[in-house]
Design an enzyme around this catalytic site. Structure first.
Site, PDB file in Angstrom:
ATOM      1  N   ASN A  75    -119.809 -50.339  -8.107  1.00  0.00           N
ATOM      2  CA  ASN A  75    -118.217 -49.908  -7.686  1.00  0.00           C
ATOM      3  C   ASN A  75    -117.021 -50.181  -8.094  1.00  0.00           C
ATOM      4  O   ASN A  75    -116.796 -51.379  -7.679  1.00  0.00           O
ATOM      5  CB  ASN A  75    -118.469 -49.614  -6.139  1.00  0.00           C
ATOM      6  CG  ASN A  75    -117.522 -48.791  -5.744  1.00  0.00           C
ATOM      7  OD1 ASN A  75    -116.676 -48.243  -6.716  1.00  0.00           O
ATOM      8  ND2 ASN A  75    -117.695 -48.703  -4.912  1.00  0.00           N
ATOM      9  N   LYS A  98    -114.357 -49.098  -7.232  1.00  0.00           N
ATOM     10  CA  LYS A  98    -113.114 -49.373  -6.200  1.00  0.00           C
ATOM     11  C   LYS A  98    -111.543 -48.663  -7.345  1.00  0.00           C
ATOM     12  O   LYS A  98    -112.010 -48.338  -8.677  1.00  0.00           O
ATOM     13  CB  LYS A  98    -112.985 -49.974  -5.703  1.00  0.00           C
ATOM     14  CG  LYS A  98    -114.341 -50.147  -4.846  1.00  0.00           C
ATOM     15  CD  LYS A  98    -114.428 -51.487  -3.843  1.00  0.00           C
ATOM     16  CE  LYS A  98    -115.965 -51.189  -3.416  1.00  0.00           C
ATOM     17  NZ  LYS A  98    -115.910 -52.361  -2.348  1.00  0.00           N
ATOM     18  N   HIS A 117    -118.741 -43.252   0.325  1.00  0.00           N
ATOM     19  CA  HIS A 117    -118.688 -45.007   0.857  1.00  0.00           C
ATOM     20  C   HIS A 117    -117.764 -45.007   2.284  1.00  0.00           C
ATOM     21  O   HIS A 117    -116.877 -44.239   2.345  1.00  0.00           O
ATOM     22  CB  HIS A 117    -118.349 -45.395  -0.565  1.00  0.00           C
ATOM     23  CG  HIS A 117    -117.677 -46.740   0.193  1.00  0.00           C
ATOM     24  ND1 HIS A 117    -117.057 -47.650   0.165  1.00  0.00           N
ATOM     25  CD2 HIS A 117    -118.765 -48.034  -1.409  1.00  0.00           C
ATOM     26  CE1 HIS A 117    -116.881 -48.836   0.226  1.00  0.00           C
ATOM     27  NE2 HIS A 117    -118.073 -49.023  -1.290  1.00  0.00           N
ATOM     28  N   GLU A 167    -115.611 -47.219   2.794  1.00  0.00           N
ATOM     29  CA  GLU A 167    -113.715 -47.073   2.842  1.00  0.00           C
ATOM     30  C   GLU A 167    -113.470 -45.647   2.346  1.00  0.00           C
ATOM     31  O   GLU A 167    -112.234 -45.085   2.672  1.00  0.00           O
ATOM     32  CB  GLU A 167    -113.706 -47.397   1.287  1.00  0.00           C
ATOM     33  CG  GLU A 167    -113.566 -49.136   1.299  1.00  0.00           C
ATOM     34  CD  GLU A 167    -114.583 -49.990  -0.247  1.00  0.00           C
ATOM     35  OE1 GLU A 167    -114.522 -49.484  -0.897  1.00  0.00           O
ATOM     36  OE2 GLU A 167    -114.665 -50.756   0.321  1.00  0.00           O
ATOM     37  N   GLU A 224    -125.173 -50.104   2.630  1.00  0.00           N
ATOM     38  CA  GLU A 224    -124.403 -51.468   2.749  1.00  0.00           C
ATOM     39  C   GLU A 224    -123.596 -51.735   4.152  1.00  0.00           C
ATOM     40  O   GLU A 224    -122.539 -50.877   4.720  1.00  0.00           O
ATOM     41  CB  GLU A 224    -122.720 -50.135   1.950  1.00  0.00           C
ATOM     42  CG  GLU A 224    -123.417 -50.358   0.361  1.00  0.00           C
ATOM     43  CD  GLU A 224    -121.782 -49.960  -0.543  1.00  0.00           C
ATOM     44  OE1 GLU A 224    -121.968 -51.145  -0.982  1.00  0.00           O
ATOM     45  OE2 GLU A 224    -120.886 -49.578  -0.264  1.00  0.00           O
ATOM     46  N   GLY A 253    -116.885 -56.726   0.394  1.00  0.00           N
ATOM     47  CA  GLY A 253    -116.072 -57.415  -0.095  1.00  0.00           C
ATOM     48  C   GLY A 253    -115.383 -59.143   1.286  1.00  0.00           C
ATOM     49  O   GLY A 253    -114.579 -59.659   0.562  1.00  0.00           O
ATOM     50  N   SER A 283    -121.025 -57.849  -1.161  1.00  0.00           N
ATOM     51  CA  SER A 283    -121.157 -59.516  -1.717  1.00  0.00           C
ATOM     52  C   SER A 283    -122.499 -59.694  -2.526  1.00  0.00           C
ATOM     53  O   SER A 283    -122.980 -60.530  -2.647  1.00  0.00           O
ATOM     54  CB  SER A 283    -120.880 -60.453  -0.864  1.00  0.00           C
ATOM     55  OG  SER A 283    -119.772 -60.477  -0.040  1.00  0.00           O
TER      56      SER A 283
HETATM   57  P1  13P Z   1    -118.602 -56.204  -2.957  1.00  0.00           P
HETATM   58  O1  13P Z   1    -119.679 -55.822  -4.058  1.00  0.00           O
HETATM   59  O2  13P Z   1    -117.128 -56.372  -3.576  1.00  0.00           O
HETATM   60  O3  13P Z   1    -118.748 -56.590  -1.683  1.00  0.00           O
HETATM   61  O4  13P Z   1    -118.471 -54.627  -2.003  1.00  0.00           O
HETATM   62  C1  13P Z   1    -119.638 -53.592  -2.429  1.00  0.00           C
HETATM   63  C2  13P Z   1    -119.346 -52.302  -2.168  1.00  0.00           C
HETATM   64  O5  13P Z   1    -118.290 -51.380  -1.093  1.00  0.00           O
HETATM   65  C3  13P Z   1    -120.048 -51.516  -3.463  1.00  0.00           C
HETATM   66  O6  13P Z   1    -119.927 -49.734  -3.390  1.00  0.00           O
END
Ligand code: 13P
Length: 251
Positions: free
Chosen positions: A9, A11, A95, A97, A167, A173, A213
């Site tokens: 992903n 982003k 997601h 976010e 997740e 992150g 992560s």
């Molecule tokens: P990270 O791997 O940066 O923690 O992000 C995970 C994520 O949100 C994947 O959709």
């Protein structure tokens, strides 16, 4: 046996040039890997160029969101047919976010999951709890609400295609990964939920990823767990070598 599925992903990262540099390097690093389904979920603006560059390779293309209407006055949104134009076979839906920053509701997410499945795009449905919810003992309740709301009423024949990504929001992150045992426990719970909504065969068929992560040094341990079928990777998917190490975890 469920085939492992590992998705990037990206982003809101990468211009066309950056994306193409990545893909050229990455394809060569994973060319021998046919044990894992590999997906790149990229920004809309690079879909066309990445699709072209991936053509003929085993790496699949995905988007990070879509709208659930076919066309119309929805300024700024992208329709499923626009994704299909570039052979985009996967789409991340819900997601955290999107839920937290853009206010997406469980109802909207259900519409999107439904629409994607109807059109033959595989949704990667994201669910997971905040740190407060985890500390309060509400991890299962939160996942239950999100999974049930997204999947209830779905045609059973389509349901087996869905991918779920567990997740935990506190692990995204932050460098804090859920322990492989905690991730396994929640993912096993999600699988039981799916068995309750549909049936045991569907539950045993669908693939459930862990995200939060994930790095090359924790993927192996996560993948030893029977219910963890892969990963959804943010930060560590931005570098071709680092993401290739993750998808080549069996080497
Ligand atoms: P990270 O791997 O940066 O923690 O992000 C995970 C994520 O949100 C994947 O959709």
């Amino acid at each position: 046996m469920r085939k492992p599925i590992i998705a990037a992903n990206w982003k809101m990262h990468k211009t066309v040039k950056e994306a193409l540099d990545f893909v050229e390097k990455f394809k060569a690093l994973v060319v021998k890997n046919n044990e894992v389904d590999i997906i790149l979920c990229v920004p809309y603006t690079v879909l066309a160029s990445v699709a072209q560059s991936l053509s003929g390779s085993t790496v699949n293309l995905g988007a990070q969101n879509m709208y659930h209407q076919d066309k119309g006055a929805f300024t700024g949104e992208i329709a499923p047919a626009m994704l299909l134009e570039f052979e985009t076979r996967y789409v991340i839906i819900g997601h955290s976010e999107r839920r937290e920053i853009f206010g997406e509701t469980d109802e909207l997410i259900r519409e999107k999951v439904n629409k994607a499945l109807q059109l033959g795009i595989t949704p990667i449905l994201c669910v997971g709890e905040t740190s407060e919810e985890r500390e309060g003992g509400f991890t299962e309740a939160k996942c239950r609400k999100q999974v049930e709301s997204a999947l209830k009423g779905l045609d059973k024949s389509l349901a087996a295609q869905i991918i779920i990504a567990y997740e935990p929001i506190w692990a995204i992150g932050t460098g804090k990964t859920a322990s492989s045992n905690d991730a396994e426990e929640t993912i096993a719970y999600i699988r039981r939920l799916v068995a309750g909504i549909f049936d045991e065969t569907t539950a045993q068929t669908i693939r459930i990823q862990y995200g939060g992560s994930v790095k090359s040094d924790n993927i192996k341990e996560l993948m030893t767990k029977p219910n963890i079928d892969g990963a959804l990777v943010g930060g560590a998917s931005l570098d071709a070598e680092s993401f290739a190490k993750i998808v080549n975890f069996k080497e």
